[in-house]
Design a protein around this motif. Sequence first.
Motif, PDB file in Angstrom:
ATOM      1  N   TYR A  63     -36.350  -0.176   9.166  1.00 23.03           N
ATOM      2  CA  TYR A  63     -35.427   0.145   8.972  1.00 23.03           C
ATOM      3  C   TYR A  63     -34.773   0.387  10.668  1.00 23.03           C
ATOM      4  N   TYR A  64     -33.279   0.503  10.301  1.00 28.97           N
ATOM      5  CA  TYR A  64     -32.070   0.624  11.804  1.00 28.97           C
ATOM      6  C   TYR A  64     -32.137   2.488  10.805  1.00 28.97           C
ATOM      7  N   ILE A  65     -31.868   3.064  12.159  1.00 28.08           N
ATOM      8  CA  ILE A  65     -31.017   4.013  12.182  1.00 28.08           C
ATOM      9  C   ILE A  65     -29.418   4.262  12.340  1.00 28.08           C
ATOM     10  N   THR A  66     -28.363   4.018  11.315  1.00 27.13           N
ATOM     11  CA  THR A  66     -27.331   4.150  11.234  1.00 27.13           C
ATOM     12  C   THR A  66     -25.933   4.952  11.988  1.00 27.13           C
ATOM     13  N   GLN A  67     -26.931   6.669  11.104  1.00 23.58           N
ATOM     14  CA  GLN A  67     -26.532   8.017  11.560  1.00 23.58           C
ATOM     15  C   GLN A  67     -26.929   9.119  11.977  1.00 23.58           C
ATOM     16  N   ILE A  68     -27.277   9.961  12.451  1.00 29.12           N
ATOM     17  CA  ILE A  68     -27.543  11.055  13.208  1.00 29.12           C
ATOM     18  C   ILE A  68     -26.706  11.919  11.838  1.00 29.12           C
ATOM     19  N   LEU A  69     -27.187  12.475  10.994  1.00 32.11           N
ATOM     20  CA  LEU A  69     -26.798  13.355  10.220  1.00 32.11           C
ATOM     21  C   LEU A  69     -26.324  14.477  10.421  1.00 32.11           C
ATOM     22  N   LYS A  70     -28.095  15.340  10.651  1.00 31.81           N
ATOM     23  CA  LYS A  70     -28.561  16.964  11.490  1.00 31.81           C
ATOM     24  C   LYS A  70     -29.680  16.338  12.655  1.00 31.81           C
ATOM     25  N   PRO A  71     -28.932  16.377  13.762  1.00 30.57           N
ATOM     26  CA  PRO A  71     -30.074  16.227  14.777  1.00 30.57           C
ATOM     27  C   PRO A  71     -30.575  18.448  15.274  1.00 30.57           C
ATOM     28  N   ASN A  72     -32.035  17.786  15.702  1.00 28.34           N
ATOM     29  CA  ASN A  72     -32.930  18.993  15.573  1.00 28.34           C
ATOM     30  C   ASN A  72     -32.420  18.935  17.207  1.00 28.34           C
ATOM     31  N   LYS A  73     -33.338  20.124  17.833  1.00 27.36           N
ATOM     32  CA  LYS A  73     -32.643  20.584  18.791  1.00 27.36           C
ATOM     33  C   LYS A  73     -33.845  19.843  20.067  1.00 27.36           C
ATOM     34  N   THR A  74     -34.786  19.160  20.038  1.00 23.23           N
ATOM     35  CA  THR A  74     -35.147  18.217  20.519  1.00 23.23           C
ATOM     36  C   THR A  74     -34.307  17.406  21.056  1.00 23.23           C
ATOM     37  N   GLU A  76     -31.157  17.136  20.622  1.00 26.90           N
ATOM     38  CA  GLU A  76     -30.009  17.236  21.807  1.00 26.90           C
ATOM     39  C   GLU A  76     -30.124  17.943  22.464  1.00 26.90           C
ATOM     40  N   LYS A  77     -31.386  18.289  23.514  1.00 26.85           N
ATOM     41  CA  LYS A  77     -31.033  18.502  24.411  1.00 26.85           C
ATOM     42  C   LYS A  77     -31.746  17.792  25.414  1.00 26.85           C
ATOM     43  N   ASN A  78     -32.148  16.666  24.325  1.00 26.10           N
ATOM     44  CA  ASN A  78     -32.637  15.513  25.605  1.00 26.10           C
ATOM     45  C   ASN A  78     -30.803  14.758  25.569  1.00 26.10           C
ATOM     46  N   GLN A  79     -30.029  14.376  24.714  1.00 25.70           N
ATOM     47  CA  GLN A  79     -27.994  14.158  24.888  1.00 25.70           C
ATOM     48  C   GLN A  79     -27.409  15.205  26.529  1.00 25.70           C
ATOM     49  N   LYS A  80     -27.816  15.674  25.973  1.00 26.44           N
ATOM     50  CA  LYS A  80     -27.193  17.429  27.041  1.00 26.44           C
ATOM     51  C   LYS A  80     -27.540  16.888  29.011  1.00 26.44           C
ATOM     52  N   ARG A  81     -29.089  16.843  28.539  1.00 25.61           N
ATOM     53  CA  ARG A  81     -29.649  16.131  30.102  1.00 25.61           C
ATOM     54  C   ARG A  81     -29.131  14.871  29.849  1.00 25.61           C
TER      55      ARG A  81
END
Length: 91
Positions: A63-74, A76-81
């Motif tokens: 599969y390909y990931i096309t959209q993240i609907l509800k991101p988990n906490k880990t 979100e932390k990686n994206q902020k970093r």
Amino acid sequence: MSVSIDGELHRGQLEIKYGEEFPEPRKSTKIIIHDYGECLVYITAIGIPQWTNKMTVVVPFRYYITQILKPNKTYEKNQKRKKSNLTLVKR
């Protein structure tokens, strides 16, 4: 075909209980991925289903990931970093 958010073809396995629908190739569906959270994925290929001891079926798929609907906490932390918060200052 939909656009992938990371450009990678992923592999996974779905455990399907009695009465649930099998995933179909070339269709989008919602699944929960441990690293990202609840995602919308585009299934490209389905493997051969195998029975388990729990009377469920394990289906390998790609599969390909096309959209993240509800991101988990880990996730979100990686994206902020990864975000730098640097700005351009003019003289």
